[in-house]
Scaffold this motif. Structure first.
Motif, PDB file in Angstrom:
ATOM      1  N   LYS A  19     -20.979-114.738 -78.375  1.00 19.61           N
ATOM      2  CA  LYS A  19     -19.878-114.143 -77.660  1.00 19.61           C
ATOM      3  C   LYS A  19     -19.290-114.950 -76.616  1.00 19.61           C
ATOM      4  O   LYS A  19     -18.093-114.767 -76.129  1.00 19.61           O
ATOM      5  N   HIS A  20     -19.854-116.067 -76.230  1.00 18.54           N
ATOM      6  CA  HIS A  20     -19.493-116.880 -75.066  1.00 18.54           C
ATOM      7  C   HIS A  20     -19.441-118.349 -75.529  1.00 18.54           C
ATOM      8  O   HIS A  20     -20.422-118.781 -75.501  1.00 18.54           O
ATOM      9  N   PRO A  21     -18.345-119.012 -76.281  1.00 20.38           N
ATOM     10  CA  PRO A  21     -18.585-120.464 -76.661  1.00 20.38           C
ATOM     11  C   PRO A  21     -18.829-121.464 -75.413  1.00 20.38           C
ATOM     12  O   PRO A  21     -18.360-120.957 -74.380  1.00 20.38           O
ATOM     13  N   TRP A  22     -19.524-122.389 -75.603  1.00 16.85           N
ATOM     14  CA  TRP A  22     -20.007-123.357 -74.592  1.00 16.85           C
ATOM     15  C   TRP A  22     -18.888-124.412 -74.447  1.00 16.85           C
ATOM     16  O   TRP A  22     -18.607-125.027 -75.446  1.00 16.85           O
ATOM     17  N   LYS A  23     -18.692-124.971 -72.982  1.00 19.86           N
ATOM     18  CA  LYS A  23     -18.004-126.176 -72.900  1.00 19.86           C
ATOM     19  C   LYS A  23     -19.031-127.156 -72.370  1.00 19.86           C
ATOM     20  O   LYS A  23     -20.206-127.111 -71.965  1.00 19.86           O
ATOM     21  N   THR A  24     -18.582-128.520 -72.607  1.00 16.64           N
ATOM     22  CA  THR A  24     -19.602-129.679 -72.121  1.00 16.64           C
ATOM     23  C   THR A  24     -19.153-129.793 -70.506  1.00 16.64           C
ATOM     24  O   THR A  24     -17.926-129.164 -70.392  1.00 16.64           O
ATOM     25  N   ILE A  25     -19.679-130.612 -69.681  1.00 18.20           N
ATOM     26  CA  ILE A  25     -19.241-130.969 -68.750  1.00 18.20           C
ATOM     27  C   ILE A  25     -17.812-131.530 -68.542  1.00 18.20           C
ATOM     28  O   ILE A  25     -16.904-131.028 -67.608  1.00 18.20           O
ATOM     29  N   PRO A  26     -17.448-132.577 -69.324  1.00 19.32           N
ATOM     30  CA  PRO A  26     -16.032-132.997 -69.037  1.00 19.32           C
ATOM     31  C   PRO A  26     -15.131-131.903 -69.475  1.00 19.32           C
ATOM     32  O   PRO A  26     -14.011-131.886 -69.093  1.00 19.32           O
ATOM     33  N   GLN A  27     -15.237-131.197 -70.423  1.00 13.76           N
ATOM     34  CA  GLN A  27     -14.350-130.031 -70.728  1.00 13.76           C
ATOM     35  C   GLN A  27     -14.538-128.969 -69.608  1.00 13.76           C
ATOM     36  O   GLN A  27     -13.256-128.578 -69.113  1.00 13.76           O
ATOM     37  N   GLY A  28     -15.683-128.813 -68.952  1.00 12.08           N
ATOM     38  CA  GLY A  28     -15.881-127.801 -67.860  1.00 12.08           C
ATOM     39  C   GLY A  28     -14.926-128.197 -66.689  1.00 12.08           C
ATOM     40  O   GLY A  28     -14.459-127.327 -65.996  1.00 12.08           O
ATOM     41  N   ALA A  29     -14.775-129.653 -66.499  1.00 12.05           N
ATOM     42  CA  ALA A  29     -14.154-129.829 -64.931  1.00 12.05           C
ATOM     43  C   ALA A  29     -12.598-130.098 -65.334  1.00 12.05           C
ATOM     44  O   ALA A  29     -11.834-130.067 -64.450  1.00 12.05           O
ATOM     45  N   ALA A  30     -12.196-129.841 -66.866  1.00 14.29           N
ATOM     46  CA  ALA A  30     -10.736-130.062 -66.965  1.00 14.29           C
ATOM     47  C   ALA A  30      -9.833-128.946 -66.138  1.00 14.29           C
ATOM     48  O   ALA A  30      -8.844-129.273 -65.670  1.00 14.29           O
ATOM     49  N   THR A  31     -10.294-127.810 -66.193  1.00 16.69           N
ATOM     50  CA  THR A  31      -9.431-126.711 -65.621  1.00 16.69           C
ATOM     51  C   THR A  31      -9.164-126.882 -64.008  1.00 16.69           C
ATOM     52  O   THR A  31      -8.386-126.536 -63.354  1.00 16.69           O
ATOM     53  N   THR A  32     -10.436-127.486 -63.412  1.00 17.66           N
ATOM     54  CA  THR A  32     -10.080-127.792 -61.960  1.00 17.66           C
ATOM     55  C   THR A  32      -9.148-128.744 -61.856  1.00 17.66           C
ATOM     56  O   THR A  32      -8.402-128.523 -60.808  1.00 17.66           O
ATOM     57  N   VAL A  33      -9.295-129.646 -62.783  1.00 16.37           N
ATOM     58  CA  VAL A  33      -8.315-130.850 -62.324  1.00 16.37           C
ATOM     59  C   VAL A  33      -6.767-130.479 -62.733  1.00 16.37           C
ATOM     60  O   VAL A  33      -5.716-130.675 -61.887  1.00 16.37           O
ATOM     61  N   ALA A  34      -6.675-129.477 -63.548  1.00 16.18           N
ATOM     62  CA  ALA A  34      -5.454-128.813 -63.708  1.00 16.18           C
ATOM     63  C   ALA A  34      -4.914-128.039 -62.709  1.00 16.18           C
ATOM     64  O   ALA A  34      -3.649-128.029 -62.246  1.00 16.18           O
ATOM     65  N   ALA A  35      -5.738-127.260 -62.163  1.00 15.52           N
ATOM     66  CA  ALA A  35      -5.468-126.281 -61.104  1.00 15.52           C
ATOM     67  C   ALA A  35      -5.118-127.358 -59.661  1.00 15.52           C
ATOM     68  O   ALA A  35      -4.040-126.781 -58.993  1.00 15.52           O
ATOM     69  N   ALA A  36      -5.667-128.437 -59.681  1.00 10.52           N
ATOM     70  CA  ALA A  36      -5.237-129.295 -58.442  1.00 10.52           C
ATOM     71  C   ALA A  36      -4.052-130.296 -58.619  1.00 10.52           C
ATOM     72  O   ALA A  36      -3.385-130.333 -57.548  1.00 10.52           O
TER      73      ALA A  36
END
Length: 323
Positions: A256-273
């Motif tokens: 139900k919930h595909p997993w991300k790696t840590i580098p993928q997980g931090a990507a949206t934070t960088v985009a938001a910033a």
């Protein structure tokens, strides 16, 4: 120049490369930057371009490891460590006073740190520990650093505050205003309490953007489902199995919930910033590096809830947040 195309698999490094010019010269504070976490990965990719990265943590040994690792990986980086315990209002005030004494303005404040998802526990201020660390502490820190954020604003740049929330905010029915003020161990369930704090993050981003009237842009985001030490705690496994985040053997399940790696997980934070296309979308919620307001649960986008939470939190910290 065409708009960048981001997806589920985009990494923080890729986003930072796209927005290198926006990151250049900026001073960024990131809470919760222990090695092997998304806060650390955010700091690592930004450190290659930014003027200053302030990393924080409540454990001095882990903070020193993070500082040394960053300086080793990015020798040119300007890293400044700061002890910050978000579960204590006094500790937040002490850290904020140190930051306010720094000569540089602050362009971006990233609220990444989160409390351990575990049994009911009260802080020194008699708040439930998760809501203290994930919402009340960050709210106070933002309030105390608002002048430093505003000092970075120009006719061409609006300072940003980022809240790392979670898609899991949809699994609860919103902020429990009564237990926020009067913690109740009887009705406490660790994962439910966590999801409620993630609702608070989204509401705070919306209300901060509204109240600042264009002086500060705040955003919230879902980083993805990422394997952390928190998820492997005994008291968490059963809850995560029910949500089918873990399978019956306690292993990651992508049914139900595909997993991300840590580098993928931090990507949206960088985009938001740093994504300049968000300038005209204050208060937006992001997923997979792009605006995803249509996926916010109604209880997390309700303006009345946002205002009520703001006013109550001001009362809890004993300070008014004005601009």
């Amino acid at each position: 120049m065409s708009e960048p195309t981001f997806s589920f698999t985009t990494t923080a490094q890729e986003v930072a490369t796209v927005f290198a010019k926006e990151i250049q010269g900026k001073n960024v504070l990131i809470t919760g930057t222990s090695v092997n976490g998304i806060g650390f990965e955010t700091a690592r990719v930004l450190a290659k371009h930014a003027n200053l990265i302030i990393i924080t943590g409540h454990n001095s040994e882990r903070l020193k490891i993070a500082e040394d690792t960053l300086k080793n990986e990015v020798p040119s980086a300007n890293i400044r460590p700061l002890i910050l315990d978000l579960s204590s209002l006094a500790a937040v005030r002490k850290a904020a006073a140190e930051i306010n004494a720094f000569p540089e303005p602050l362009h971006v404040l990233i609220h990444n740190a989160a409390a351990v998802i575990g049994p009911f526990k009260l802080t020194v201020d008699n708040f439930e520990s998760q809501v203290a660390t994930n919402h009340i502490g960050p709210f106070l820190l933002t309030k105390l650093l608002s002048s430093k954020l505003l000092a970075s604003g120009t006719t061409h740049y609006t300072p940003r505050v980022i809240f790392v929330s979670a898609k899991g905010h949809i699994f609860c029915d919103g902020v429990n205003f009564s237990t926020l003020e009067r913690p109740d161990p009887e009705g406490y369930e660790p994962l439910d309490a966590y999801f409620r704090t993630k609702v608070a993050n989204i509401l705070t981003a919306i209300e901060l953007s509204r109240r600042s009237k264009g002086q500060i842009n705040a955003y919230s985001l879902h980083p993805g489902v990422i394997m952390t030490n928190n998820m492997q705690r005994g008291d968490m496994v059963d809850s995560l199995k029910k949500l089918e985040i873990l399978d019956e053997n306690g292993r990651p399940s992508d049914k139900k919930h595909p997993w991300k790696t840590i580098p993928q997980g931090a990507a949206t934070t960088v985009a938001a910033a740093f994504d300049s296309s968000l300038n005209d979308k204050p208060g937006a919620y992001l997923d997979d590096c792009v605006e995803a307001n249509d996926t916010i649960a109604p209880h997390a986008s309700d303006s009345a809830n946002a205002e009520r939470l703001w006013v109550l939190t001001e009362r809890l910290i004993g300070e008014s947040f004005t601009f």
